[in-house]
Write a protein that holds these residues in place. Structure first.
Motif, PDB file in Angstrom:
ATOM      1  N   GLU A  32     110.971  53.794   1.959  1.00 48.37           N
ATOM      2  CA  GLU A  32     109.584  54.186   1.722  1.00 48.37           C
ATOM      3  C   GLU A  32     109.526  55.557   1.053  1.00 48.37           C
ATOM      4  O   GLU A  32     110.355  56.422   1.335  1.00 48.37           O
ATOM      5  N   PRO A  33     108.558  55.774   0.188  1.00 48.88           N
ATOM      6  CA  PRO A  33     108.440  57.086  -0.454  1.00 48.88           C
ATOM      7  C   PRO A  33     108.021  58.158   0.547  1.00 48.88           C
ATOM      8  O   PRO A  33     107.410  57.866   1.576  1.00 48.88           O
ATOM      9  N   SER A  34     108.349  59.406   0.236  1.00 41.24           N
ATOM     10  CA  SER A  34     107.948  60.517   1.096  1.00 41.24           C
ATOM     11  C   SER A  34     106.504  60.928   0.822  1.00 41.24           C
ATOM     12  O   SER A  34     105.867  61.559   1.658  1.00 41.24           O
ATOM     13  N   HIS A  35     105.986  60.557  -0.339  1.00 44.78           N
ATOM     14  CA  HIS A  35     104.608  60.915  -0.703  1.00 44.78           C
ATOM     15  C   HIS A  35     104.017  59.801  -1.563  1.00 44.78           C
ATOM     16  O   HIS A  35     104.658  59.330  -2.496  1.00 44.78           O
ATOM     17  N   LEU A  36     102.796  59.414  -1.232  1.00 49.23           N
ATOM     18  CA  LEU A  36     102.068  58.407  -2.018  1.00 49.23           C
ATOM     19  C   LEU A  36     100.625  58.862  -2.119  1.00 49.23           C
ATOM     20  O   LEU A  36      99.977  59.125  -1.107  1.00 49.23           O
ATOM     21  N   GLU A  37     100.160  58.978  -3.335  1.00 45.07           N
ATOM     22  CA  GLU A  37      98.791  59.429  -3.581  1.00 45.07           C
ATOM     23  C   GLU A  37      98.150  58.498  -4.598  1.00 45.07           C
ATOM     24  O   GLU A  37      98.722  58.243  -5.661  1.00 45.07           O
ATOM     25  N   VAL A  38      96.974  57.976  -4.256  1.00 46.08           N
ATOM     26  CA  VAL A  38      96.226  57.087  -5.148  1.00 46.08           C
ATOM     27  C   VAL A  38      94.788  57.581  -5.161  1.00 46.08           C
ATOM     28  O   VAL A  38      94.156  57.663  -4.108  1.00 46.08           O
ATOM     29  N   LYS A  39      94.299  57.926  -6.360  1.00 43.10           N
ATOM     30  CA  LYS A  39      92.939  58.470  -6.444  1.00 43.10           C
ATOM     31  C   LYS A  39      92.341  58.158  -7.814  1.00 43.10           C
ATOM     32  O   LYS A  39      93.013  58.325  -8.833  1.00 43.10           O
ATOM     33  N   PRO A  40      91.078  57.723  -7.852  1.00 39.22           N
ATOM     34  CA  PRO A  40      90.438  57.502  -9.147  1.00 39.22           C
ATOM     35  C   PRO A  40      90.374  58.806  -9.942  1.00 39.22           C
ATOM     36  O   PRO A  40      90.037  59.865  -9.392  1.00 39.22           O
ATOM     37  N   LEU A  41      90.694  58.748 -11.216  1.00 38.11           N
ATOM     38  CA  LEU A  41      90.665  59.935 -12.061  1.00 38.11           C
ATOM     39  C   LEU A  41      89.292  60.615 -12.060  1.00 38.11           C
ATOM     40  O   LEU A  41      89.216  61.841 -11.991  1.00 38.11           O
ATOM     41  N   PRO A  42      88.176  59.850 -12.108  1.00 42.59           N
ATOM     42  CA  PRO A  42      86.866  60.511 -12.113  1.00 42.59           C
ATOM     43  C   PRO A  42      86.563  61.277 -10.819  1.00 42.59           C
ATOM     44  O   PRO A  42      85.691  62.142 -10.816  1.00 42.59           O
ATOM     45  N   LEU A  43      87.250  60.962  -9.728  1.00 39.64           N
ATOM     46  CA  LEU A  43      87.005  61.662  -8.464  1.00 39.64           C
ATOM     47  C   LEU A  43      87.895  62.882  -8.282  1.00 39.64           C
ATOM     48  O   LEU A  43      87.745  63.628  -7.317  1.00 39.64           O
ATOM     49  N   MET A  44      88.847  63.086  -9.198  1.00 44.09           N
ATOM     50  CA  MET A  44      89.699  64.265  -9.112  1.00 44.09           C
ATOM     51  C   MET A  44      88.928  65.488  -9.584  1.00 44.09           C
ATOM     52  O   MET A  44      88.124  65.404 -10.517  1.00 44.09           O
ATOM     53  N   THR A  45      89.185  66.624  -8.941  1.00 45.45           N
ATOM     54  CA  THR A  45      88.624  67.879  -9.441  1.00 45.45           C
ATOM     55  C   THR A  45      89.314  68.195 -10.763  1.00 45.45           C
ATOM     56  O   THR A  45      90.353  67.609 -11.096  1.00 45.45           O
ATOM     57  N   GLU A  46      88.763  69.138 -11.489  1.00 46.91           N
ATOM     58  CA  GLU A  46      89.365  69.520 -12.760  1.00 46.91           C
ATOM     59  C   GLU A  46      90.798  70.010 -12.552  1.00 46.91           C
ATOM     60  O   GLU A  46      91.699  69.671 -13.327  1.00 46.91           O
ATOM     61  N   GLU A  47      91.017  70.770 -11.492  1.00 51.62           N
ATOM     62  CA  GLU A  47      92.358  71.284 -11.197  1.00 51.62           C
ATOM     63  C   GLU A  47      93.317  70.160 -10.823  1.00 51.62           C
ATOM     64  O   GLU A  47      94.476  70.141 -11.256  1.00 51.62           O
ATOM     65  N   GLU A  48      92.838  69.202 -10.007  1.00 48.75           N
ATOM     66  CA  GLU A  48      93.674  68.056  -9.632  1.00 48.75           C
ATOM     67  C   GLU A  48      94.054  67.242 -10.863  1.00 48.75           C
ATOM     68  O   GLU A  48      95.203  66.830 -11.011  1.00 48.75           O
ATOM     69  N   ARG A  49      93.095  67.033 -11.747  1.00 48.94           N
ATOM     70  CA  ARG A  49      93.344  66.232 -12.944  1.00 48.94           C
ATOM     71  C   ARG A  49      94.343  66.926 -13.863  1.00 48.94           C
ATOM     72  O   ARG A  49      95.260  66.301 -14.380  1.00 48.94           O
ATOM     73  N   GLU A  50      94.190  68.229 -14.042  1.00 52.50           N
ATOM     74  CA  GLU A  50      95.132  68.976 -14.880  1.00 52.50           C
ATOM     75  C   GLU A  50      96.541  68.907 -14.305  1.00 52.50           C
ATOM     76  O   GLU A  50      97.505  68.702 -15.040  1.00 52.50           O
ATOM     77  N   ALA A  51      96.644  69.091 -12.988  1.00 55.85           N
ATOM     78  CA  ALA A  51      97.958  69.031 -12.343  1.00 55.85           C
ATOM     79  C   ALA A  51      98.565  67.641 -12.448  1.00 55.85           C
ATOM     80  O   ALA A  51      99.766  67.488 -12.658  1.00 55.85           O
TER      81      ALA A  51
END
Length: 195
Positions: free
Chosen positions: A108-127
Motif C-alpha cells: 500500500e502507498p504511504s500517501h494517497l491524495e485525491v482532490k478535484p482541481l477546482p477545489l484546490m487552493t491556488e497554492e495547492e494547485r501550483e504545488a
C-alpha cells in the motif's frame, strides 16, 4: 480514455486477477467523473458517448449515481464512493511505477491524495502542477525512465506526459519516495507516494 486509443499506450504486465479486478470500479469512476463534469446523470446530456452508452446499458450504475447526487445551497454535491476511486488510482499509479521505473509497488502507498482541481487552493494547485522534486535519483538501468534521462537529461521529468489530451496525464518522480501524480479528465488530481 476514448477511442481511438493512443498508438503508444503504456501497459505493464499484470496477472489476470489484478487486470480484471478493477473493471467495475474503473467503470464507476469514469461515469462518476463524466456526470460530475456535466452536472447531470442523464445519459443524453453527457458529452462522452462512451459513458452515455455505459449508463444506458447499466441502469443499476445509473441509479447509484443518481442517488449519489444531491442539490446543496452551494450547488450539486456528490456522495463519492472513495474506496472505489482510491482502488483505481492506486492501480494506475502502480502501473506507472512498474512501467516508468521498473519498480513494482505491491504494498500500500504511504500517501494517497485525491482532490478535484477546482477545489484546490491556488497554492495547492501550483504545488500539484509543478515538480518541486529535484532530480537526484537515477532510475533503474533499462527502465523507460532511464531511457528518457539518456535522451532528455534531467528535464525528462519536468513535463507532464499526456496519454490522451483532456482525458489523462501523469508525471512520476523518485526524488522524495516514488511519486505518481495523475490528472483525470482535467478535473481530478491524484497523488500517490511510496516511501
Amino acid at each position: 480514455m476514448d477511442e481511438p486509443y493512443p498508438d503508444n499506450l503504456m501497459a505493464a504486465p499484470a496477472c489476470r486477477k489484478c487486470n480484471n479486478e478493477f473493471s467495475i470500479d474503473e467503470e464507476y469512476l469514469a461515469c462518476l467523473l463524466e456526470c460530475v463534469i456535466a452536472g447531470d446523470t442523464t445519459p443524453d446530456k453527457l458529452r462522452r458517448a462512451k459513458i452515455s452508452r455505459i449508463l444506458q446499458r447499466n441502469p443499476s450504475l445509473l441509479e447509484r449515481l443518481q442517488r449519489a447526487w444531491m442539490n446543496d445551497v452551494h450547488g450539486p454535491v456528490w456522495a463519492v464512493e472513495l474506496d472505489r476511486v482510491n482502488r483505481v488510482i492506486v492501480k494506475l499509479a502502480r502501473c506507472h511505477a512498474a512501467f516508468e521505473f521498473n519498480e513494482p509497488q505491491l504494498h500500500e502507498p504511504s500517501h494517497l491524495e485525491v482532490k478535484p482541481l477546482p477545489l484546490m487552493t491556488e497554492e495547492e494547485r501550483e504545488a500539484f502542477e509543478r515538480d518541486d522534486d529535484r532530480f537526484e535519483v537515477w532510475p533503474e538501468v533499462g527502465s523507460r525512465a532511464m531511457q528518457r534521462v539518456l535522451m532528455m537529461d534531467s528535464e525528462a521529468f519536468v513535463e507532464w506526459l499526456a496519454v490522451q489530451e483532456g482525458n489523462y496525464r501523469f508525471r512520476t518522480s523518485q526524488a522524495n519516495g516514488l511519486t505518481v501524480k495523475i490528472v483525470l479528465r482535467e478535473y481530478l488530481g491524484c497523488k500517490v507516494v511510496w516511501d
